[in-house]
Design an enzyme around this catalytic site. Sequence first.
Site, mmCIF file in Angstrom:
data_model
loop_
_atom_site.group_PDB
_atom_site.id
_atom_site.type_symbol
_atom_site.label_atom_id
_atom_site.label_comp_id
_atom_site.label_asym_id
_atom_site.label_seq_id
_atom_site.Cartn_x
_atom_site.Cartn_y
_atom_site.Cartn_z
ATOM 1 N N GLY A 1 0.844 -1.200 0.000
ATOM 2 C CA GLY A 1 0.000 0.000 0.000
ATOM 3 C C GLY A 1 0.870 1.237 0.000
ATOM 4 O O GLY A 1 1.840 1.339 -0.739
ATOM 5 N N HIS B 1 1.731 23.752 41.352
ATOM 6 C CA HIS B 1 0.507 24.509 41.629
ATOM 7 C C HIS B 1 0.528 25.786 40.826
ATOM 8 O O HIS B 1 1.577 26.434 40.764
ATOM 9 C CB HIS B 1 0.424 24.824 43.123
ATOM 10 C CG HIS B 1 -0.767 25.666 43.453
ATOM 11 N ND1 HIS B 1 -2.046 25.140 43.488
ATOM 12 C CD2 HIS B 1 -0.895 26.984 43.708
ATOM 13 C CE1 HIS B 1 -2.907 26.104 43.781
ATOM 14 N NE2 HIS B 1 -2.233 27.241 43.921
HETATM 15 C C1 FAD Z 1 -8.091 6.878 11.815
HETATM 16 C C2 FAD Z 1 -7.094 6.209 12.735
HETATM 17 C C3 FAD Z 1 -6.603 6.901 13.812
HETATM 18 C C4 FAD Z 1 -5.696 6.289 14.669
HETATM 19 N N1 FAD Z 1 -5.244 7.001 15.743
HETATM 20 C C5 FAD Z 1 -4.383 6.407 16.610
HETATM 21 C C6 FAD Z 1 -3.885 7.127 17.733
HETATM 22 O O1 FAD Z 1 -4.224 8.283 17.958
HETATM 23 N N2 FAD Z 1 -3.022 6.494 18.552
HETATM 24 C C7 FAD Z 1 -2.632 5.204 18.341
HETATM 25 O O2 FAD Z 1 -1.861 4.665 19.127
HETATM 26 N N3 FAD Z 1 -3.089 4.502 17.277
HETATM 27 C C8 FAD Z 1 -3.946 5.078 16.411
HETATM 28 N N4 FAD Z 1 -4.385 4.374 15.324
HETATM 29 C C9 FAD Z 1 -3.933 2.973 15.143
HETATM 30 C C10 FAD Z 1 -2.536 2.920 14.531
HETATM 31 O O3 FAD Z 1 -2.531 3.656 13.347
HETATM 32 C C11 FAD Z 1 -2.154 1.468 14.284
HETATM 33 O O4 FAD Z 1 -2.228 0.761 15.492
HETATM 34 C C12 FAD Z 1 -0.737 1.334 13.743
HETATM 35 O O5 FAD Z 1 -0.550 2.141 12.624
HETATM 36 C C13 FAD Z 1 -0.468 -0.133 13.395
HETATM 37 O O6 FAD Z 1 0.819 -0.257 12.853
HETATM 38 P P1 FAD Z 1 1.257 -1.577 12.090
HETATM 39 O O7 FAD Z 1 2.688 -1.397 11.784
HETATM 40 O O8 FAD Z 1 0.813 -2.753 12.854
HETATM 41 O O9 FAD Z 1 0.395 -1.585 10.759
HETATM 42 P P2 FAD Z 1 0.337 -0.544 9.561
HETATM 43 O O10 FAD Z 1 0.886 0.778 9.923
HETATM 44 O O11 FAD Z 1 -1.069 -0.597 9.083
HETATM 45 O O12 FAD Z 1 1.310 -1.145 8.475
HETATM 46 C C14 FAD Z 1 0.994 -2.270 7.747
HETATM 47 C C15 FAD Z 1 1.498 -2.097 6.339
HETATM 48 O O13 FAD Z 1 1.513 -3.371 5.723
HETATM 49 C C16 FAD Z 1 1.078 -3.238 4.381
HETATM 50 N N5 FAD Z 1 0.580 -4.558 3.970
HETATM 51 C C17 FAD Z 1 -0.499 -5.210 4.459
HETATM 52 N N6 FAD Z 1 -0.605 -6.432 3.920
HETATM 53 C C18 FAD Z 1 0.434 -6.552 3.055
HETATM 54 C C19 FAD Z 1 0.875 -7.592 2.205
HETATM 55 N N7 FAD Z 1 0.252 -8.760 2.168
HETATM 56 N N8 FAD Z 1 1.952 -7.361 1.440
HETATM 57 C C20 FAD Z 1 2.627 -6.182 1.485
HETATM 58 N N9 FAD Z 1 2.270 -5.176 2.298
HETATM 59 C C21 FAD Z 1 1.187 -5.348 3.087
HETATM 60 C C22 FAD Z 1 0.021 -2.171 4.449
HETATM 61 O O14 FAD Z 1 -0.155 -1.551 3.188
HETATM 62 C C23 FAD Z 1 0.605 -1.214 5.499
HETATM 63 O O15 FAD Z 1 1.360 -0.199 4.908
HETATM 64 C C24 FAD Z 1 -5.267 4.956 14.425
HETATM 65 C C25 FAD Z 1 -5.747 4.268 13.322
HETATM 66 C C26 FAD Z 1 -6.650 4.877 12.477
HETATM 67 C C27 FAD Z 1 -7.163 4.120 11.295
#
Ligand code: FAD
Length: 475
Positions: free
Chosen positions: A49, A459
Site C-alpha cells: 500500500g 501549583h
Molecule cells: C483513523 C485512525 C486513527 C488512529 N489514531 C491512533 C492514535 O491516535 N493512537 C494510536 O496509538 N493509534 C492510532 N491508530 C492505530 C494505529 O494507526 C495502528 O495501530 C498502527 O498504525 C499499526 O501499525 P502496524 O505497523 O501494525 O500496521 P500498519 O501501519 O497498518 O502497516 C501495515 C502495512 O503493511 C502493508 N501490507 C499489508 N498487507 C500486506 C501484504 N500482504 N503485502 C505487502 N504489504 C502489506 C500495508 O499496506 C501497510 O502499509 C489509528 C488508526 C486509524 C485508522
Amino acid sequence: MSDQTGHTEQTGQSGQTDHFDLAIIGTGSGNSLVTPDFEGKRVAVIEGGTFGGTCLNVGCIPTKMFVYAAEVAASARDAARFGVDATVHGVRWADVRNRIFQRIDPIAEGGKRYRIEGPGTTAFLGHARFTGDRRLTVELADGGERTLTADQVVIAAGAHPVVPDVVRESGVPFHTSDTIMRIDDLPEHLVIVGGGYIGVEMAHVFASFGVRVSVVARGPLLVRHLDEEIAARFTALAREQWDVRTGTTVTALERTGEGVRLHLEDETGSSVLEGDLLLVATGREPNTADLGVEAGGIRLHDDGRVAVDEVGRTSAPGVWALGDVSSPHQLKHVANAEARAIAHNLVHPDDLHPLPTEPVPAGIFSHPQIATVGLTEEECVERGLAHVSFVQSYGDTAYGWAMEDTTSVCKLIADPATGLLLGAHLMGPHATTLIQPLIQAMSFGQTVRDVARGQYWIHPALAEVVENALLGLAV
Ligand SMILES: Cc1cc2nc3c(=O)[nH]c(=O)nc-3n(C[C@H](O)[C@H](O)[C@H](O)COP(=O)(O)OP(=O)(O)OC[C@H]3O[C@@H](n4cnc5c(N)ncnc54)[C@H](O)[C@@H]3O)c2cc1C
C-alpha cells in the site's frame, strides 16, 4: 525493475527466487526493524500500500493534525465565555487538509525512496503472500511477480477498516478513515456509522469545522468498551454537540440525489436519516485474509489475528508478527513497543525479550478528550477484585476554575489492600497528557500514596486534578 530493487546484485529477474536474511511484510512499524544490527545483511522490505503504513498516512498523525485545527476553531467559538469576543468566519477546508498532507506525503515518499535507493534494503512494492515455509510471492504493483525466501520473516501487515455487508451490498458510496480526510469539500451533513474512537474523533473534527454530524451506534453508549461511567458521561456530552443515535442498527441504505439515506431501527421502531456524506467507522480487522497463512504454516486466532507467543513468534519457525496484524490492541505505541522487542529478538536468539505486558493506555482525541489505562470498574467487578474508586472533577481544582470546567473528570480505581492503581480513566482537556504519571505508576508498581505524596505537583497546574484524585482514593 528498479523500483523493486535497491541492490540489483541481491535480486534476480522475475521468475527467479531471491534469498534474504530478513523479509519484512509492511512498512508501518515494520520499517523500524531495519536496525544497524542488519548492516551487511540482506533485508527485503515489502509494501503493498502506501509506504509508512496506517499511522503516518491515514491514522494517528493526520487525524491528530485535523484534531488540532478543530480545537483551534472550537476554542474560538467558545471564547465568549471568558469575555473574549472571537468569530470564526469559516474554515478553509482545502487549506486545513493541504497543510496536513503536504507535510505527511513527502515523509512517506521520502521513506519509500530511501528504502528503494538507500543502503541495506531491497524494496518490493506489491502484495506479499506466503507460498511455503518462509517463502513469499510478491504481486508487484507495476505488474509481474517475484518470489523470495528468507531466514526470518516478520509479518507487520496491519489492519484495514471493516465495512458491514449492509453498507457494501447497498452500492451506496461511502468513506472510511482511509479516504475521508482527503475529500474535496466539506459536506453539509456527515453521517458516521460507528461510535468507537475513530467515529467520535471524526465527529469532533467535522463538527468543529461547522459540519452537521450524526453518529449512529449499535451499542447503548458511544465508546462503550470504556469504563461505563466515562462512556456515559461522554455520550451525554456528545449528544449536546452532535445528533447521536445509540442502540441503533442500520437496516438498509440507498443513494439519494444529494447523498445517502439510511434506514435505521432502534427500540422505538424504524426511522430514516439522510445526509450528504457517509463515513463508516465500524472497526478494523487484521490483514490476514490474503496472506497465504496456510501455505506459510501460520496459525490465526478466531478473530483473524496472527497468533504469536510471548516473544512474538508465530506457529511457523522463523516467522514473527507484530502490531495490528497480531495484537489485541490496535495502537501505534503497542506496535512500536512490539517492534522494539522483535528487532532485538531477531538478532539475539539466546536472549529473547518478551513483548511488553505493561498495562496498555489509550487516548481518544475527541471533544472531550479521553484517556484510559488498566481495568474499568466493570472489569474489577467481573473479576471479583476488591477495589475502591474516586472521581475528581476538574472543576474542583484551581486550573479547572480558570477553564470554567463543569464536566471533566479523573476517575481512579485502586486495590485497597496493596494501594496499587488498577485503572485510571480521564475525560476532559489534556486527558491524554495528564494520564502519563498514572501509566508510569501502574507500569512501575508505584503505590497511590507514593505517587500522590512522594513528589511535588506544580501549583496551580491542571495536573492537580490527578494529585487530588490520588489523594481522594485514600489508600
Ligand atoms: C483513523 C485512525 C486513527 C488512529 N489514531 C491512533 C492514535 O491516535 N493512537 C494510536 O496509538 N493509534 C492510532 N491508530 C492505530 C494505529 O494507526 C495502528 O495501530 C498502527 O498504525 C499499526 O501499525 P502496524 O505497523 O501494525 O500496521 P500498519 O501501519 O497498518 O502497516 C501495515 C502495512 O503493511 C502493508 N501490507 C499489508 N498487507 C500486506 C501484504 N500482504 N503485502 C505487502 N504489504 C502489506 C500495508 O499496506 C501497510 O502499509 C489509528 C488508526 C486509524 C485508522
